[in-house]
Design an enzyme around this catalytic site. Structure first.
Site, PDB file in Angstrom:
ATOM      1  N   ILE A   1      84.063  83.572  80.001  1.00  0.00           N
ATOM      2  CA  ILE A   1      82.683  84.048  79.856  1.00  0.00           C
ATOM      3  C   ILE A   1      82.289  84.059  78.383  1.00  0.00           C
ATOM      4  CG2 ILE A   1      81.228  86.115  80.120  1.00  0.00           C
ATOM      5  CD1 ILE A   1      82.838  86.751  82.694  1.00  0.00           C
TER       6      ILE A   1
ATOM      7  N   ARG B   1      75.445  88.054  71.056  1.00  0.00           N
ATOM      8  CA  ARG B   1      74.386  87.667  70.097  1.00  0.00           C
ATOM      9  C   ARG B   1      73.502  88.851  69.721  1.00  0.00           C
ATOM     10  NH1 ARG B   1      70.525  83.058  71.730  1.00  0.00           N
ATOM     11  NH2 ARG B   1      70.817  83.629  73.925  1.00  0.00           N
TER      12      ARG B   1
ATOM     13  N   MET C   1      75.279  89.456  83.937  1.00  0.00           N
ATOM     14  CA  MET C   1      76.487  88.639  83.749  1.00  0.00           C
ATOM     15  C   MET C   1      77.642  89.180  84.573  1.00  0.00           C
ATOM     16  SD  MET C   1      77.888  86.030  82.480  1.00  0.00           S
ATOM     17  CE  MET C   1      79.228  85.838  83.629  1.00  0.00           C
TER      18      MET C   1
ATOM     19  N   ASN D   1      84.379  84.328  67.930  1.00  0.00           N
ATOM     20  CA  ASN D   1      84.915  84.256  69.291  1.00  0.00           C
ATOM     21  C   ASN D   1      85.928  83.135  69.502  1.00  0.00           C
ATOM     22  OD1 ASN D   1      83.333  86.431  69.811  1.00  0.00           O
ATOM     23  ND2 ASN D   1      81.821  85.356  71.077  1.00  0.00           N
TER      24      ASN D   1
ATOM     25  N   ARG E   1      69.942  83.363  87.485  1.00  0.00           N
ATOM     26  CA  ARG E   1      68.589  83.450  86.898  1.00  0.00           C
ATOM     27  C   ARG E   1      67.625  82.477  87.579  1.00  0.00           C
ATOM     28  NH1 ARG E   1      70.929  83.677  80.961  1.00  0.00           N
ATOM     29  NH2 ARG E   1      70.777  85.923  80.655  1.00  0.00           N
TER      30      ARG E   1
ATOM     31  N   ASN F   1      81.186  83.490  74.763  1.00  0.00           N
ATOM     32  CA  ASN F   1      80.364  82.415  74.169  1.00  0.00           C
ATOM     33  C   ASN F   1      80.887  81.965  72.812  1.00  0.00           C
ATOM     34  OD1 ASN F   1      78.176  81.578  75.817  1.00  0.00           O
ATOM     35  ND2 ASN F   1      77.276  83.628  75.618  1.00  0.00           N
TER      36      ASN F   1
ATOM     37  N   ILE G   1      79.992  93.697  79.281  1.00  0.00           N
ATOM     38  CA  ILE G   1      80.211  92.959  80.539  1.00  0.00           C
ATOM     39  C   ILE G   1      81.456  93.495  81.234  1.00  0.00           C
ATOM     40  CG2 ILE G   1      80.796  90.708  81.534  1.00  0.00           C
ATOM     41  CD1 ILE G   1      79.341  89.452  79.071  1.00  0.00           C
TER      42      ILE G   1
ATOM     43  N   ASP H   1      73.353  81.315  84.894  1.00  0.00           N
ATOM     44  CA  ASP H   1      72.211  80.390  84.874  1.00  0.00           C
ATOM     45  C   ASP H   1      71.701  80.137  86.301  1.00  0.00           C
ATOM     46  OD1 ASP H   1      72.468  80.057  82.053  1.00  0.00           O
ATOM     47  OD2 ASP H   1      74.171  78.728  82.431  1.00  0.00           O
TER      48      ASP H   1
ATOM     49  N   GLY I   1      84.110  96.338  77.398  1.00  0.00           N
ATOM     50  CA  GLY I   1      82.836  95.939  76.792  1.00  0.00           C
ATOM     51  C   GLY I   1      81.654  96.029  77.741  1.00  0.00           C
TER      52      GLY I   1
ATOM     53  N   HIS J   1      76.262  75.736  78.927  1.00  0.00           N
ATOM     54  CA  HIS J   1      75.681  77.088  78.890  1.00  0.00           C
ATOM     55  C   HIS J   1      75.153  77.412  77.499  1.00  0.00           C
ATOM     56  CE1 HIS J   1      74.793  81.184  79.857  1.00  0.00           C
ATOM     57  NE2 HIS J   1      75.560  81.611  78.864  1.00  0.00           N
TER      58      HIS J   1
HETATM   59  N1  NAD Z   1      78.931  83.018  80.036  1.00  0.00           N
HETATM   60  C1  NAD Z   1      77.829  83.724  80.085  1.00  0.00           C
HETATM   61  O1  NAD Z   1      76.921  83.420  80.862  1.00  0.00           O
HETATM   62  C2  NAD Z   1      77.679  84.947  79.230  1.00  0.00           C
HETATM   63  C3  NAD Z   1      76.694  85.887  79.545  1.00  0.00           C
HETATM   64  C4  NAD Z   1      76.579  87.021  78.755  1.00  0.00           C
HETATM   65  C5  NAD Z   1      77.429  87.209  77.662  1.00  0.00           C
HETATM   66  N2  NAD Z   1      78.374  86.280  77.396  1.00  0.00           N
HETATM   67  C6  NAD Z   1      79.307  86.463  76.279  1.00  0.00           C
HETATM   68  O2  NAD Z   1      80.320  87.391  76.656  1.00  0.00           O
HETATM   69  C7  NAD Z   1      80.880  87.976  75.467  1.00  0.00           C
HETATM   70  C8  NAD Z   1      80.991  89.483  75.617  1.00  0.00           C
HETATM   71  O3  NAD Z   1      79.724  90.058  75.706  1.00  0.00           O
HETATM   72  P1  NAD Z   1      79.569  91.662  75.847  1.00  0.00           P
HETATM   73  O4  NAD Z   1      78.133  91.933  75.934  1.00  0.00           O
HETATM   74  O5  NAD Z   1      80.478  92.181  76.893  1.00  0.00           O
HETATM   75  O6  NAD Z   1      80.112  92.129  74.412  1.00  0.00           O
HETATM   76  P2  NAD Z   1      80.690  93.573  74.014  1.00  0.00           P
HETATM   77  O7  NAD Z   1      80.775  93.613  72.542  1.00  0.00           O
HETATM   78  O8  NAD Z   1      79.939  94.648  74.703  1.00  0.00           O
HETATM   79  O9  NAD Z   1      82.150  93.556  74.650  1.00  0.00           O
HETATM   80  C9  NAD Z   1      83.135  92.691  74.202  1.00  0.00           C
HETATM   81  C10 NAD Z   1      84.464  93.381  74.328  1.00  0.00           C
HETATM   82  O10 NAD Z   1      85.470  92.474  73.875  1.00  0.00           O
HETATM   83  C11 NAD Z   1      86.454  93.260  73.238  1.00  0.00           C
HETATM   84  N3  NAD Z   1      87.293  92.434  72.389  1.00  0.00           N
HETATM   85  C12 NAD Z   1      87.044  91.932  71.161  1.00  0.00           C
HETATM   86  N4  NAD Z   1      88.121  91.246  70.716  1.00  0.00           N
HETATM   87  C13 NAD Z   1      89.050  91.305  71.702  1.00  0.00           C
HETATM   88  C14 NAD Z   1      90.356  90.794  71.850  1.00  0.00           C
HETATM   89  N5  NAD Z   1      90.944  90.070  70.889  1.00  0.00           N
HETATM   90  N6  NAD Z   1      91.013  91.058  72.984  1.00  0.00           N
HETATM   91  C15 NAD Z   1      90.442  91.774  73.970  1.00  0.00           C
HETATM   92  N7  NAD Z   1      89.209  92.298  73.890  1.00  0.00           N
HETATM   93  C16 NAD Z   1      88.518  92.055  72.762  1.00  0.00           C
HETATM   94  C17 NAD Z   1      85.663  94.322  72.472  1.00  0.00           C
HETATM   95  O11 NAD Z   1      86.484  95.421  72.122  1.00  0.00           O
HETATM   96  C18 NAD Z   1      84.592  94.660  73.484  1.00  0.00           C
HETATM   97  O12 NAD Z   1      84.974  95.753  74.306  1.00  0.00           O
HETATM   98  C19 NAD Z   1      79.986  87.515  74.323  1.00  0.00           C
HETATM   99  O13 NAD Z   1      80.590  86.435  73.668  1.00  0.00           O
HETATM  100  C20 NAD Z   1      78.731  87.042  75.026  1.00  0.00           C
HETATM  101  O14 NAD Z   1      78.017  86.098  74.278  1.00  0.00           O
HETATM  102  C21 NAD Z   1      78.508  85.162  78.147  1.00  0.00           C
HETATM  103  O1  LMR Z   2      72.336  84.756  75.724  1.00  0.00           O
HETATM  104  C1  LMR Z   2      73.463  85.144  75.416  1.00  0.00           C
HETATM  105  O2  LMR Z   2      73.894  85.122  74.269  1.00  0.00           O
HETATM  106  C2  LMR Z   2      74.362  85.704  76.489  1.00  0.00           C
HETATM  107  C3  LMR Z   2      74.517  84.797  77.660  1.00  0.00           C
HETATM  108  O3  LMR Z   2      75.038  83.550  77.314  1.00  0.00           O
HETATM  109  C4  LMR Z   2      73.272  84.665  78.497  1.00  0.00           C
HETATM  110  O4  LMR Z   2      72.947  83.561  78.936  1.00  0.00           O
HETATM  111  O5  LMR Z   2      72.618  85.689  78.756  1.00  0.00           O
END
Ligand code: NAD
Ligand code: LMR
Length: 336
Positions: free
Chosen positions: A140, A104, A247, A117, A176, A142, A35, A173, A33, A197
């Protein structure tokens, strides 16, 4: 209480350069994905990672083949659900990083991601509890404020829960807040960010940055920017996702902190972990100063006792919100 400056200097470095003393197998779930790919790249560049196991529902063979040509020590293998790929990916893992799940779009809150999720994190946590119950689990996906309680309850149900080993990654966080203060002062310092978060649960503690002077207006604006920094990225990406590169950087820093701690270094980070700081308010998870050690959490530290009244008020509001999101995660696991 501890001196904030020593906290700052301990966790300042993003990546160490010394070579690995211990073998460390790291699995990334959601590795193909937005991240997952840059995070896997940064983990591949970390000399402390000796094996990198990439799992996603699609595309991991290609990502693994690509990363596998980089001349660092880690052996990289890609897995998909075929042939029990999840269990193979987790076999022998010391650390599991989970960015799997949907991001999101503009107009959504992180809590809006719960319906998709929560189930993803639950099933991945079930596999971790079965295959690598002693691994450090870095969540990670959300909404972190609910997915950490979900993963924890899965481990409790399986009888393998160790609160020292499950982390909600809130490092972005801190990253940032540090950047925003740098833009203002030209000084690159760590800024403690505690709570949770999502929105008002994200609580930057600017009072703990030595020498930082902010007017009330500056403090309000910076606090808002840290709390809603994710929205800035979601808006700028205009429907194509949320923060991925920053991230990945933050996740790689947190993983590196744990790996350094496992080699005996005294490391303090901020993370959403199990603790009793607000047990009287009915919550079990709160992001705070955490001393890391070879087992994961070595010591949960309380918030500094010299918070400003403004920060104390942010904590009260954040705790009230965390009560709801934690319960939602707990109920999800126990209502099935
Ligand atoms: N904690 C934080 O600070 C933070 C920061 C940014 C994003 N996030 C969260 O991280 C998550 C991923 O974001 P992203 O931008 O990489 O999304 P993305 O859609 O680009 O990637 C997510 C990946 O997860 C995979 N996936 C889905 N279901 C799965 C499963 N059952 N098993 C394994 N893989 C699976 C998808 O195929 C995809 O490749 C989101 O929930 C986002 O909100 C958290
Ligand atoms: O904002 C989001 O949905 C992704 C992540 O939690 C962030 O803080 O950037």
């Amino acid at each position: 209480m501890f001196a904030s400056r020593s906290i700052v200097s301990l966790s300042r470095r993003a990546f160490s350069t010394s070579s690995a003393q211990n073998a460390a197998k790291v699995a990334v779930l959601g590795a193909a994905g937005g991240i997952g790919q840059p995070l896997s790249l940064l983990l591949k560049a970390n000399p402390k990672v000796t094996e990198l196991s990439l799992y996603d529902v699609v595309n991991t063979p290609g990502v693994a083949a690509d990363l596998g040509h980089i001349n660092t020590v880690a052996k990289v293998t890609g897995f998909t659900p075929e042939n029990d790929g999840l269990k193979s990916a987790l076999d022998g893992a010391d650390m599991v990083v989970i960015p799997a799940g949907v991001p999101r779009k503009p107009g959504m809150t992180r809590d809006d991601l719960f319906k998709t999720n929560a189930g993803i994190v639950r099933s991945l946590a079930e596999a971790c509890a079965e295959v690598c119950p002693k691994a450090q689990i870095l969540i990670i996906s959300n909404p972190v404020n609910s997915t950490v309680p979900i993963a924890s309850e899965v481990f409790i149900k399986a009888g393998v829960y160790d609160p020292k080993r499950i982390f909600g990654v809130t490092t972005l966080d801190c990253v940032r807040a540090s950047r925003f203060i740098y833009e203002k002062t030209g000084n690159l310092v760590d800024v403690p960010v505690v709570g949770g978060h999502a929105g008002i649960t994200i609580i930057p503690l600017f009072s703990q940055v030595e020498g930082l002077k902010l007017s009330d207006e500056e403090r309000d604006a910076l606090t808002y920017r840290v709390q809603f920094g994710g929205d800035e990225v979601v808006k700028a990406k205009a429907g194509t996702g949320s923060a991925t590169l920053s991230m990945a950087y933050a996740g790689a820093r947190f993983a590196d902190s744990l790996l350094r701690a496992s080699e005996g270094e005294d490391v303090i980070e901020w993370s959403f972990v199990r603790n009793d700081l607000y047990a009287s308010e009915g919550i079990k998870y709160f992001s705070t100063y955490v001393r890391l050690g070879s087992e994961g959490v070595k010591e949960v530290l309380p918030l500094p006792d010299n918070l400003t009244d403004y920060e104390k008020d942010l904590v009260v509001k954040g705790v009230a919100e965390l009560q709801k999101t934690e319960k939602k995660g707990f109920d999800f696991v126990h209502s099935q």
